[in-house]
Enzyme design. Structure first.
Site, PDB file in Angstrom:
ATOM      1  N   THR A 131       0.859  -1.227  -0.132  1.00 34.79           N
ATOM      2  CA  THR A 131      -0.105  -0.124  -0.072  1.00 34.79           C
ATOM      3  C   THR A 131       0.909   1.160  -0.193  1.00 34.79           C
ATOM      4  O   THR A 131       1.892   1.269   0.575  1.00 34.79           O
ATOM      5  CB  THR A 131      -0.950  -0.100   1.401  1.00 34.79           C
ATOM      6  N   ASP A 132       0.582   2.319  -0.546  1.00 36.11           N
ATOM      7  CA  ASP A 132       0.990   3.678  -0.729  1.00 36.11           C
ATOM      8  C   ASP A 132       1.109   4.422   0.647  1.00 36.11           C
ATOM      9  O   ASP A 132       0.281   4.074   1.600  1.00 36.11           O
ATOM     10  CB  ASP A 132       0.561   4.392  -1.945  1.00 36.11           C
ATOM     11  N   LYS A 133       1.506   5.620   0.145  1.00 41.35           N
ATOM     12  CA  LYS A 133       1.464   6.709   1.462  1.00 41.35           C
ATOM     13  C   LYS A 133       0.208   7.090   1.788  1.00 41.35           C
ATOM     14  O   LYS A 133      -0.625   7.332   1.001  1.00 41.35           O
ATOM     15  CB  LYS A 133       2.303   7.915   1.196  1.00 41.35           C
TER      16      LYS A 133
END
Length: 455
Positions: A131-133
């Site tokens: 998952t990204d920021k």
């Protein structure tokens, strides 16, 4: 006759002496064996009382009378987290990530040695989804080899922040890999419904989506279902790259809900796998079409060999809802040794965590920072017919939609009159507070900067 008897008697005496000697030697061996076992038990007891005595593959537990050994086994660790304040899931030296906190907890809970954290290959670690920021997860899975203690979950949660929770672990096969054995993933995206408002209408938090508009949005999302080349929906891919071809199984749009005078709806995307920024760009393109800033032909262009700059929606509302292991469960879930990897028994704690840490954080942050409203202001100037790495044309007016042309003209006229009466924010007036071309350049510069950071 007497001489024969004498000889036989002497032979019997010799045989008895030999038997007595063998018996005495056996008694000595038994005594030595008992002493050796007693010595080994004494040494093991001392090691069990020493917390520093950790061996590869097992842990010696403190015990008064005997030593209990716990083997390291391959497991699927089920966890959930709120991604706000984190720079993503994957460990990245120098920044705050979910994995960094998880690894720290694994060591403090005495489930893996520190050496395995420094070289995660030793514990066979793999995440199901990266998952990204700022992206949250209500159903993430990682695979690793750790000590299978009965109180492992409690130990981990004691050393984790409240916004990261471990639900449990499942015994897995030695070859289990959380990423490659996952056959599908479900993401959700929570956003205010005013994101779909026509661009020529007022864009405020008081907007309420109509049933007809919601149906239109749902039909736009159905275009994604099936197998397509999504290379324009990520970065670092070329049209001929086979890894850019992805399969979307279903997309659902939930009925709207109201929270603190703002209306929200949730988009649920169920697909085989996703690339970096893919879902955010899928959401962004539908928003642009629903608002009238692009037409449906952009879909076909984006899936072809032509480079298309697809807008990327904010990351705040994105959440990994669930990962699926149907094929693995069918083969190993009922073999009597390994466990099926599913979420049925954790439905209640997951729902509670989503309400307390994920949905509440998204709603509160959107109310305070207005990330979607600010992004919509820049979407007006977005150019769809080229990618940033192709360079910007000298005259970008040729790549704008007719509606964007009209709104830019309105913005120019308002600037000429220096009107300050725009108390209610719209997409047009928000773009008219500065010179149109200047604002366009600023937005492009900011987008390029954000793209460089994310890559």
């Amino acid at each position: 006759m007497w001489s024969i008897r004498r000889i036989l008697a002497q032979q019997v005496v010799v045989d008895l002496q030999q038997l007595l000697f063998v018996a005495s030697m056996a008694d000595v061996a038994v005594e030595r064996g008992v002493e050796k076992r007693a010595h080994e038990e004494e040494n093991n007891s001392r090691e069990a009382c020493d917390p520093k005595k950790v061996k590869t593959g097992e842990l010696l537990i403190d015990a008064t009378e005997q030593t209990t050994k716990i083997k390291r086994k391959k497991v699927a660790l089920l966890l959930m987290y709120s991604g706000v304040g984190y720079m993503g899931m994957q460990r990245n030296p120098g920044v705050k990530t979910i994995e960094e906190d998880l690894f720290d907890a694994l060591v403090k809970a005495e489930l893996v040695p520190q050496a395995h954290i420094e070289d995660i290959w030793q514990m066979k670690f793999q995440r199901c989804a990266r998952t990204d920021k700022g992206v949250s997860a209500a159903g993430q899975v990682v695979s690793l080899k750790m000590l299978m203690r009965e109180d492992a979950v409690q130990r981990l949660n004691e050393h984790l922040p409240a916004q990261i929770r471990v639900l449990g672990y499942k015994r897995a096969t030695q070859g289990f890999n959380a990423k490659t054995n996952c056959c599908a993933r479900t993401y959700s995206y929570l956003l205010p419904t005013y994101a779909f408002a026509p661009v020529d209408e007022l864009t405020t938090e008081s907007y309420r989506i109509t049933a007809e508009k919601l149906q239109e949005v749902s039909e736009l999302f159905q275009v994604y279902i099936g197998t397509h080349n999504f290379y324009n929906f990520t970065s670092g891919k070329k049209p001929e790259d086979p890894s850019a071809v992805r399969y979307i199984k279903s997309i659902e749009v939930s009925p709207p809900i109201q929270q603190d005078d703002v209306e929200f709806c949730e988009i649920s995307v169920y697909g085989q796998s996703f690339m970096l920024h893919q879902i955010r760009k899928m959401i962004g393109l539908v928003i642009a079409i629903a608002r009238g800033l692009a037409d449906k032909q952009v879909f076909e262009k984006a899936w072809g060999a032509v480079r298309v700059d697809v807008p990327k929606a904010p990351g705040l509302g994105l959440c990994l809802n669930k990962v699926h292991f149907e094929a693995y469960n069918k083969r190993y879930g009922n073999d009597g040794v390994h466990d099926a990897i599913d979420w049925e028994e954790y439905k209640d704690p997951i729902s509670e965590f989503k309400r307390e840490f994920i949905y509440s954080t998204i709603l509160r942050t959107e109310k305070e920072e207005k990330s979607m409203l600010n992004w919509l202001s820049s979407l007006l100037l977005h150019v769809f017919d080229l990618r940033k790495d192709d360079g910007l044309p000298k005259d970008r007016s040729q790549t704008r939609s007719p509606l964007a042309h009209a709104l830019m003209k309105v913005g120019s006229e308002i600037n000429g009159e220096r009107s300050n009466s725009g108390s209610v924010q719209t997409s047009a007036t928000s773009a008219s507070l500065v010179e149109p071309e200047t604002l366009e350049q600023d937005v492009c510069t900011r987008d390029s900067s954000e793209s460089a950071k994310s890559s």
